[in-house]
Design an enzyme around this catalytic site. Sequence first.
Site, PDB file in Angstrom:
ATOM      1  N   VAL A 151       0.813  -1.222   0.000  1.00 28.29           N
ATOM      2  CA  VAL A 151       0.000   0.000   0.000  1.00 28.29           C
ATOM      3  C   VAL A 151       0.842   1.266   0.000  1.00 28.29           C
ATOM      4  CG1 VAL A 151      -1.967  -1.114   1.122  1.00 28.29           C
ATOM      5  CG2 VAL A 151      -0.242   0.067   2.532  1.00 28.29           C
TER       6      VAL A 151
ATOM      7  N   SER B  59      -8.064   4.375  14.826  1.00 30.55           N
ATOM      8  CA  SER B  59      -7.828   3.742  16.125  1.00 30.55           C
ATOM      9  C   SER B  59      -8.215   4.698  17.238  1.00 30.55           C
ATOM     10  CB  SER B  59      -6.346   3.372  16.273  1.00 30.55           C
ATOM     11  OG  SER B  59      -6.054   2.948  17.594  1.00 30.55           O
TER      12      SER B  59
ATOM     13  N   TYR C  97       2.203   5.944  15.856  1.00 33.70           N
ATOM     14  CA  TYR C  97       0.985   5.204  15.529  1.00 33.70           C
ATOM     15  C   TYR C  97      -0.252   6.052  15.790  1.00 33.70           C
ATOM     16  CZ  TYR C  97      -2.672   1.666  15.698  1.00 33.70           C
ATOM     17  OH  TYR C  97      -3.840   0.960  15.482  1.00 33.70           O
TER      18      TYR C  97
ATOM     19  N   ALA D   2      -0.489   9.291  16.082  1.00 30.85           N
ATOM     20  CA  ALA D   2      -0.518  10.455  15.195  1.00 30.85           C
ATOM     21  C   ALA D   2      -0.963  10.061  13.787  1.00 30.85           C
ATOM     22  CB  ALA D   2       0.860  11.103  15.144  1.00 30.85           C
ATOM     23  N   SER D   3      -0.513   8.911  13.320  1.00 34.95           N
ATOM     24  CA  SER D   3      -0.897   8.470  11.976  1.00 34.95           C
ATOM     25  C   SER D   3      -2.389   8.191  11.903  1.00 34.95           C
ATOM     26  CB  SER D   3      -0.107   7.223  11.576  1.00 34.95           C
ATOM     27  OG  SER D   3      -0.536   6.068  12.275  1.00 34.95           O
ATOM     28  N   LYS D   4      -2.932   7.617  12.956  1.00 36.01           N
ATOM     29  CA  LYS D   4      -4.360   7.313  12.950  1.00 36.01           C
ATOM     30  C   LYS D   4      -5.204   8.579  13.104  1.00 36.01           C
ATOM     31  CE  LYS D   4      -4.171   2.883  12.293  1.00 36.01           C
ATOM     32  NZ  LYS D   4      -4.709   2.288  11.043  1.00 36.01           N
TER      33      LYS D   4
END
Length: 262
Positions: free
Chosen positions: A71, A149, A162, A164-166
């Site tokens: 991806v 999340s 993690y 921050a990305s979500k």
Amino acid sequence: MTGTSEGWIDLTGKLALVTGAAAGIGRASAMAMASAGAVTIVLDRDEHGAAQAANAIQAAGGRAIARQLDVTSEPAWHDLADWLEREWGRVDILVNCAGIARFDRVDEAMFETYREVFGVNVDGTLFGMTMALRFMRKTGQGAIVNISSTASLKGNPAMASYGASKAAVSHFTRSAALETNRAGLDIRINAVLPGFTDTAMAQAVHDRFDEKLGGHDKTLAIFSSGRAAQPEEIANLVLFLASERASFVSGSTISIDRAQGA
């Protein structure tokens, strides 16, 4: 396959794409799409795992095709789009489930993990939405479900990148939903925010913290509402949002964590 397709939700005639579908929530979501009658394209960078998931769907009476997909690779998404155009000419449903987590902190050298996590969780989601929307705009309809999340809702000193990305996934979800709504298109875009779920990611948390926190149950008590969700429980919400039963739901970010964040 038997189950949901015989009852409240029917996706017969739909083409559904699920990324990260070799395991965990992605696999459960692919199974749910197929159980409701959708032809399901099982996508994962783990080619063997994707094939196993597709075989499981077929063994249960569903229709599935496995394809390898990284991806993070824009050319790989273009290749997938070309194949979809040749073979199907449409995309009805996209579930962006591919994701990774790494343990990192803002006060440490985190840029390597930050780039890796954002590459999969954010870039991968954006590439997927961009590709699917090109198809969906032709028909004026479709559904996209992004997996965010509950970690996006608060700070996390153990997995800063993690969370921050979500948070970025949730924001892009709302922005894209507004774009399609204002364009007068019946394309619904929502995000599911799972809490602690029984996946390989959760096992990594146990491996890191069980000894420090005093055991498996202590880790569960801190990171969940007392038990981990099963991937199938998350997939039930994904399936609902992908279906016409959620016809007036778009731009929503829905937590599914048994009131852990309440």
